[in-house]
Design an enzyme around this catalytic site. Structure first.
Site, PDB file in Angstrom:
ATOM      1  N   HIS A 125     -18.568 -49.645   6.695  1.00  0.00           N
ATOM      2  CA  HIS A 125     -18.117 -50.844   7.406  1.00  0.00           C
ATOM      3  C   HIS A 125     -18.845 -50.855   8.756  1.00  0.00           C
ATOM      4  O   HIS A 125     -19.167 -49.788   9.290  1.00  0.00           O
ATOM      5  CB  HIS A 125     -16.605 -50.688   7.606  1.00  0.00           C
ATOM      6  CG  HIS A 125     -15.888 -51.861   8.188  1.00  0.00           C
ATOM      7  ND1 HIS A 125     -15.944 -52.182   9.520  1.00  0.00           N
ATOM      8  CD2 HIS A 125     -15.069 -52.780   7.618  1.00  0.00           C
ATOM      9  CE1 HIS A 125     -15.182 -53.250   9.744  1.00  0.00           C
ATOM     10  NE2 HIS A 125     -14.648 -53.631   8.608  1.00  0.00           N
ATOM     11  N   ASP A 202     -13.442 -42.208   7.373  1.00  0.00           N
ATOM     12  CA  ASP A 202     -12.838 -43.518   7.592  1.00  0.00           C
ATOM     13  C   ASP A 202     -11.904 -43.764   6.408  1.00  0.00           C
ATOM     14  O   ASP A 202     -12.358 -44.011   5.291  1.00  0.00           O
ATOM     15  CB  ASP A 202     -13.951 -44.572   7.663  1.00  0.00           C
ATOM     16  CG  ASP A 202     -13.414 -45.998   7.687  1.00  0.00           C
ATOM     17  OD1 ASP A 202     -12.206 -46.189   7.486  1.00  0.00           O
ATOM     18  OD2 ASP A 202     -14.230 -46.927   7.894  1.00  0.00           O
ATOM     19  N   GLN A 205      -9.415 -47.749   3.921  1.00  0.00           N
ATOM     20  CA  GLN A 205      -9.114 -48.297   2.586  1.00  0.00           C
ATOM     21  C   GLN A 205      -8.585 -47.224   1.639  1.00  0.00           C
ATOM     22  O   GLN A 205      -8.507 -47.450   0.431  1.00  0.00           O
ATOM     23  CB  GLN A 205     -10.377 -48.916   1.964  1.00  0.00           C
ATOM     24  CG  GLN A 205     -10.945 -50.095   2.705  1.00  0.00           C
ATOM     25  CD  GLN A 205     -10.085 -51.340   2.615  1.00  0.00           C
ATOM     26  OE1 GLN A 205      -9.192 -51.442   1.783  1.00  0.00           O
ATOM     27  NE2 GLN A 205     -10.347 -52.306   3.480  1.00  0.00           N
ATOM     28  N   LYS A 228      -3.422 -52.274   7.496  1.00  0.00           N
ATOM     29  CA  LYS A 228      -3.834 -52.210   6.091  1.00  0.00           C
ATOM     30  C   LYS A 228      -2.881 -51.330   5.285  1.00  0.00           C
ATOM     31  O   LYS A 228      -3.040 -51.161   4.082  1.00  0.00           O
ATOM     32  CB  LYS A 228      -5.264 -51.689   5.978  1.00  0.00           C
ATOM     33  CG  LYS A 228      -6.272 -52.694   6.529  1.00  0.00           C
ATOM     34  CD  LYS A 228      -7.689 -52.223   6.413  1.00  0.00           C
ATOM     35  CE  LYS A 228      -8.622 -53.285   6.991  1.00  0.00           C
ATOM     36  NZ  LYS A 228     -10.011 -52.819   7.078  1.00  0.00           N
ATOM     37  N   CYS A 366     -17.975 -57.284   6.546  1.00  0.00           N
ATOM     38  CA  CYS A 366     -18.380 -56.336   7.604  1.00  0.00           C
ATOM     39  C   CYS A 366     -19.273 -55.230   7.066  1.00  0.00           C
ATOM     40  O   CYS A 366     -19.255 -54.100   7.575  1.00  0.00           O
ATOM     41  CB  CYS A 366     -17.171 -55.727   8.318  1.00  0.00           C
ATOM     42  SG  CYS A 366     -16.163 -56.925   9.169  1.00  0.00           S
TER      43      CYS A 366
HETATM   44  C1  LIG Z   1     -10.921 -52.654   7.850  1.00  0.00           C
HETATM   45  C2  LIG Z   1     -11.850 -51.520   7.873  1.00  0.00           C
HETATM   46  C3  LIG Z   1     -12.315 -50.990   9.068  1.00  0.00           C
HETATM   47  C4  LIG Z   1     -11.953 -51.568  10.401  1.00  0.00           C
HETATM   48  O1  LIG Z   1     -10.568 -51.571  10.610  1.00  0.00           O
HETATM   49  P1  LIG Z   1      -9.923 -52.372  11.814  1.00  0.00           P
HETATM   50  O2  LIG Z   1      -8.477 -52.419  11.463  1.00  0.00           O
HETATM   51  O3  LIG Z   1     -10.576 -53.732  11.827  1.00  0.00           O
HETATM   52  O4  LIG Z   1     -10.205 -51.608  13.050  1.00  0.00           O
HETATM   53  C5  LIG Z   1     -13.160 -49.912   8.998  1.00  0.00           C
HETATM   54  N1  LIG Z   1     -13.528 -49.377   7.836  1.00  0.00           N
HETATM   55  C6  LIG Z   1     -13.092 -49.848   6.658  1.00  0.00           C
HETATM   56  C7  LIG Z   1     -13.528 -49.187   5.388  1.00  0.00           C
HETATM   57  C8  LIG Z   1     -12.242 -50.948   6.642  1.00  0.00           C
HETATM   58  O5  LIG Z   1     -11.818 -51.443   5.487  1.00  0.00           O
END
Ligand SMILES: *Cc1c(COP(=O)(O)O)cnc(C)c1O
Length: 408
Positions: A125, A202, A205, A228, A366
């Protein structure tokens, strides 16, 4: 056809799922962008403002003590949810983006020199690309990339050679938000550690779909967003191993992150407060804890199973639409389906679905480098949560067929 969860009861917990758009029942399949909130989360935030709103870590008065207790209890809830060794290894952030910026800035200032590199993956992302580019530019370091194939699978055979002496940290997503790929993070962490290199995962998800145990993963840093995970916006968490958090300099300066301040010198506070400058998002933290309680009430293992069943059903039904092409075909995947219809623009499909009450996301999600690599303008993306039903998948399929007829 019905799944393994009691969806009739579960869906009643999410008031927004009853909403109508354009006079049609909402079919919400944009959970990869943000999830809906159960009433218990809305109530927890509401209760905070109605009954004990007060600043934390400051007041001697009762409300401040209650707010502080609830805020620290929220930290404890997160710590036990991801199985940290210590509660102070959980830092409250604004979300995934904020957490990555914190680590990039602090790690970069402390450890990056000219000629060093940060290794990321081809499916990151933007928020796990740009902060590293910014700090690398400042420090004369570079960003290197683990490549992927056209199915959206990381080329793991390239990893060993990429992990050379220049690499100071690996930053990789657990689950791709644009392709649905679940990456072999255990293997990545093990290979990096074999060369003494720390890893940031990260989990934006992953945390809502897969049980995560940071000690078992042996991950050094992990970030995710509350919104999320069925929690409020504006709150998230960074996990860091105690030894790493102690080695990093503070991120922002201000109240709460200090022990003593004089004009000559400031002594920083201990963990976790060293990284939490200023008044934090108390209601957000409390709401996030309520979301985790809700998820644990159902059980992540049950959620994972239900979502996988829904995913398999959706893949099967969607593959019967002529002219529909899946973008991202990793065998290991979560409930994200990116697709294109013939040569039409994803935005057109998305708009025609929207008019039928079906919310999907369209665009590059993104992940511009992913789209560039696959030479596509973007995708339409349906992303599932455990509250989605097989009937909603059927409605998506019917909706795409209707859109297709108009676009043909
Ligand atoms: C949504 C997302 C982000 C960014 O998250 P924010 O809540 O916008 O800070 C980063 N990495 C992944 C894989 C995402 O899905």
């Amino acid at each position: 056809m019905s799944g393994t969860l009691n969806l009739e009861a579960i869906r009643k917990d999410f008031p927004i799922l009853n909403t109508k758009v354009y006079g049609k029942q909402l079919v919400y399949l944009d959970n990869g962008a943000t999830t809906q909130k159960p009433q218990s989360v809305i109530d927890a935030v509401d209760r905070y403002y109605q009954q004990y709103n007060s600043n934390v870590h400051r007041g001697v008065h009762l409300l401040s003590q209650q707010a502080t207790e609830a805020y620290e209890a929220a930290r404890k809830t997160i710590a036990s949810f991801i199985h940290t060794k210590h509660e102070h290894e959980v830092i409250f952030t604004k979300g995934t983006t904020d957490g990555i910026n914190l680590v990039a800035s602090c790690f970069g200032r402390a450890f990056l020199k000219p000629g060093d590199s940060i290794l990321i993956s081809a499916m990151e992302h933007h928020s796990n690309i740009v902060p590293w580019q910014m700090i690398c530019e400042e420090k004369g370091a570079t960003v290197k990339v683990i490549p992927m194939d056209t199915k959206g699978v990381l080329q793991m055979d390239a990893l060993s050679a990429l992990l050379d002496d220049s690499v100071k940290l690996v930053a990789c997503t657990y689950v791709s938000n644009s392709l649905g790929t679940v990456n072999p993070v255990r293997d990545i962490i093990a290979q990096a550690h074999a060369k003494g290199i720390p890893v940031l995962i990260d989990a934006a998800q992953a945390i809502q779909h897969i049980p995560v145990d940071v000690q078992e993963l042996d991950v050094d840093f992990m970030v995710f967003s509350g919104h999320k995970l069925y929690g409020p916006t504006g709150i998230g968490a960074l996990y860091g191993k105690e030894e790493w958090l102690n080695k990093l300099p503070p991120y922002q300066g201000g109240g709460d992150m200090i022990k003593t301040v004089t004009f000559a010198k400031t002594v920083y506070n201990e963990l976790p407060y060293k990284f939490e400058a200023g008044t934090p998002d108390m209601s957000g933290a409390i709401g996030l804890a309520a979301a985790i309680d809700y998820v644990q009430g159902i059980g992540l293992a049950a959620i994972q199973q239900a979502e996988q069943e829904l995913l398999q059903y959706a893949l099967k039904q969607l593959s019967q639409i002529e002219g529909l092409r899946f973008i991202g075909e990793s065998p290991e995947r979560s409930g994200v389906i990116s697709f294109l219809y013939k040569n039409t623009h994803p935005f057109d499909v998305g708009e025609l679905l929207d008019k039928q009450g079906i919310a999907v996301r369209t665009g590059h999600h993104c992940c511009q480098p992913v789209m560039d690599f696959l030479e596509i303008p973007g995708t339409a993306r349906a992303s599932f949560a455990f509250y989605n039903t097989f009937e909603e998948v059927d409605m998506l399929v019917a909706g795409i067929k209707k859109a297709a007829a108009m676009l043909d």
